[in-house]
Motif scaffolding. Sequence first.
Motif, PDB file in Angstrom:
ATOM      1  N   THR A   3       0.590  -1.377  -0.213  1.00 57.38           N
ATOM      2  CA  THR A   3      -0.001  -0.116  -0.120  1.00 57.38           C
ATOM      3  C   THR A   3       0.890   1.157   0.079  1.00 57.38           C
ATOM      4  O   THR A   3       1.571   1.545   0.981  1.00 57.38           O
ATOM      5  CB  THR A   3      -0.791   0.047   1.191  1.00 57.38           C
ATOM      6  OG1 THR A   3      -1.642  -1.140   1.305  1.00 57.38           O
ATOM      7  CG2 THR A   3      -1.778   1.284   1.105  1.00 57.38           C
ATOM      8  N   SER A 162      -7.522   2.599  -5.020  1.00 58.00           N
ATOM      9  CA  SER A 162      -6.728   1.760  -6.085  1.00 58.00           C
ATOM     10  C   SER A 162      -7.700   1.513  -7.264  1.00 58.00           C
ATOM     11  O   SER A 162      -8.966   1.572  -7.091  1.00 58.00           O
ATOM     12  CB  SER A 162      -6.306   0.237  -5.353  1.00 58.00           C
ATOM     13  OG  SER A 162      -7.607  -0.422  -5.121  1.00 58.00           O
ATOM     14  N   GLU A 163      -7.280   1.129  -8.240  1.00 54.24           N
ATOM     15  CA  GLU A 163      -8.014   0.843  -9.571  1.00 54.24           C
ATOM     16  C   GLU A 163      -8.650  -0.249  -9.127  1.00 54.24           C
ATOM     17  O   GLU A 163     -10.187  -0.250  -9.572  1.00 54.24           O
ATOM     18  CB  GLU A 163      -7.148   0.558 -10.588  1.00 54.24           C
ATOM     19  CG  GLU A 163      -6.258   1.620 -11.222  1.00 54.24           C
ATOM     20  CD  GLU A 163      -5.689   1.200 -12.766  1.00 54.24           C
ATOM     21  OE1 GLU A 163      -5.665   0.170 -12.721  1.00 54.24           O
ATOM     22  OE2 GLU A 163      -4.782   2.158 -13.130  1.00 54.24           O
ATOM     23  N   SER A 164      -8.552  -1.260  -8.399  1.00 50.64           N
ATOM     24  CA  SER A 164      -9.354  -2.309  -8.416  1.00 50.64           C
ATOM     25  C   SER A 164     -10.603  -1.907  -7.227  1.00 50.64           C
ATOM     26  O   SER A 164     -11.853  -2.322  -7.540  1.00 50.64           O
ATOM     27  CB  SER A 164      -8.829  -3.477  -7.453  1.00 50.64           C
ATOM     28  OG  SER A 164      -8.013  -3.086  -6.390  1.00 50.64           O
ATOM     29  N   THR A 183       5.408   7.106  -5.520  1.00 46.95           N
ATOM     30  CA  THR A 183       5.213   6.070  -4.365  1.00 46.95           C
ATOM     31  C   THR A 183       6.520   5.610  -3.750  1.00 46.95           C
ATOM     32  O   THR A 183       7.365   5.691  -4.290  1.00 46.95           O
ATOM     33  CB  THR A 183       4.219   5.112  -4.968  1.00 46.95           C
ATOM     34  OG1 THR A 183       4.783   4.034  -5.757  1.00 46.95           O
ATOM     35  CG2 THR A 183       2.945   5.558  -5.639  1.00 46.95           C
ATOM     36  N   GLN A 215      -1.618   0.406  -8.413  1.00 46.58           N
ATOM     37  CA  GLN A 215      -1.368  -0.660  -7.688  1.00 46.58           C
ATOM     38  C   GLN A 215      -2.339  -0.867  -6.391  1.00 46.58           C
ATOM     39  O   GLN A 215      -3.003  -0.158  -6.219  1.00 46.58           O
ATOM     40  CB  GLN A 215      -0.118  -0.348  -6.953  1.00 46.58           C
ATOM     41  CG  GLN A 215       0.061   0.700  -6.163  1.00 46.58           C
ATOM     42  CD  GLN A 215       0.804   2.057  -6.642  1.00 46.58           C
ATOM     43  OE1 GLN A 215       0.215   2.350  -7.695  1.00 46.58           O
ATOM     44  NE2 GLN A 215       1.714   2.407  -6.219  1.00 46.58           N
ATOM     45  N   PRO A 216      -2.386  -2.371  -6.101  1.00 48.19           N
ATOM     46  CA  PRO A 216      -3.273  -2.591  -4.978  1.00 48.19           C
ATOM     47  C   PRO A 216      -3.218  -1.934  -3.762  1.00 48.19           C
ATOM     48  O   PRO A 216      -1.994  -1.622  -3.379  1.00 48.19           O
ATOM     49  CB  PRO A 216      -3.182  -4.125  -4.814  1.00 48.19           C
ATOM     50  CG  PRO A 216      -2.164  -4.650  -6.150  1.00 48.19           C
ATOM     51  CD  PRO A 216      -1.576  -3.322  -6.667  1.00 48.19           C
ATOM     52  N   MET A 217      -4.177  -1.859  -2.966  1.00 51.24           N
ATOM     53  CA  MET A 217      -4.076  -0.909  -1.781  1.00 51.24           C
ATOM     54  C   MET A 217      -5.128  -1.853  -0.649  1.00 51.24           C
ATOM     55  O   MET A 217      -6.319  -2.075  -1.129  1.00 51.24           O
ATOM     56  CB  MET A 217      -4.454   0.540  -1.981  1.00 51.24           C
ATOM     57  CG  MET A 217      -3.597   1.252  -2.617  1.00 51.24           C
ATOM     58  SD  MET A 217      -3.926   2.966  -2.881  1.00 51.24           S
ATOM     59  CE  MET A 217      -4.162   3.827  -1.037  1.00 51.24           C
TER      60      MET A 217
END
Length: 245
Positions: A3, A162-164, A183, A215-217
Motif C-alpha cells: 500500500t 486503487s483501480e481495483s 510512491t 497498484q493494489p491497496m
Amino acid sequence: MNTPCAAFGVTPLQGGGAGGPAKPVPRRLWSKASALVAGLLLALPALSQQVALSGVAGGKALVNIDGAAPRFMSPGQIQQGVKLLSLQGEAAVFDINGQRLTLRVGDAPVSLGRSSSGQDGGGAQRIVLTADAQGHFMPTGQINGRSVQFMVDTGATTVILSESDAKRIQLDYSKGRKVGVATANGRVVGHQVQLDSVRVGDAQVYSVAAIVLPQPMTYVLLGNSFLTRFQMQRHNDQLTLERRY
C-alpha cells in the motif's frame, strides 16, 4: 501487496489508553450525580438505540438507554447491549455494538451510523472515530453510495484509492486527468477524479477530489480533500471531526 502509504507522508493517528479501574460508589453519594447531569446523547440510528450519559458519581455512571429511566451502571455491567467498560473523571467508556466510545458529561450530542431520515443534506455535523488496536482510525464508509474501508491519512492531499476499488464501486476513472504520483515503489501514473460524494457515518461531503492508483491497496486513504471540511480534535484514542462547511 504494498500500500503506497509512506509515499504520501502518511501519519496515521495513534490511539491512547483507556481509564483505570473505578471504585465502588457508596449509596449516599448517588444523589450527587444529579449535579453532573448534562444530557449527553449518543444516537445510533442504525440500531434504533439511544444512549445518554446523565452523570457520573464516583465509580458509577448514570445512564439512560432508549429513553428509559436513568440507571446506575458499574464498570463491566451490561444493560440492553450497552456495556460500561470504565470511568475516567466525568467520562465513561462504553462498548456499544462492538464500537468503543467515550461519552463525557457536558459534551455535545454525537451521531454515528447510517442516517435514519434517508435524506442526504450533509447529515451529521460531528463524527467520532475510535482507534483500532494498532492506533489507526479505520472507519467504514461510502464513496458515491458504495461501501469502502477507509484509513484516516492526514498526510494525503486527496482521497486515494486503487483501480481495483474504483472498479468495484463502478467509478469511471479512465477519463480522469493523468497525474504523476511518487510512491514507495517509484513514480506511477494515476487518474485524478472528482467523487460525487464521500460518507462517513451520518456525515456526507460532496464533490471530493481523489486519485486512483494502479497498484493494489488494502484501504482507501481518507485524505485532506475530505478531512479539511472538518475541524479535527484528538483525545486519547478518539478522533472527533466537527463539520466546518
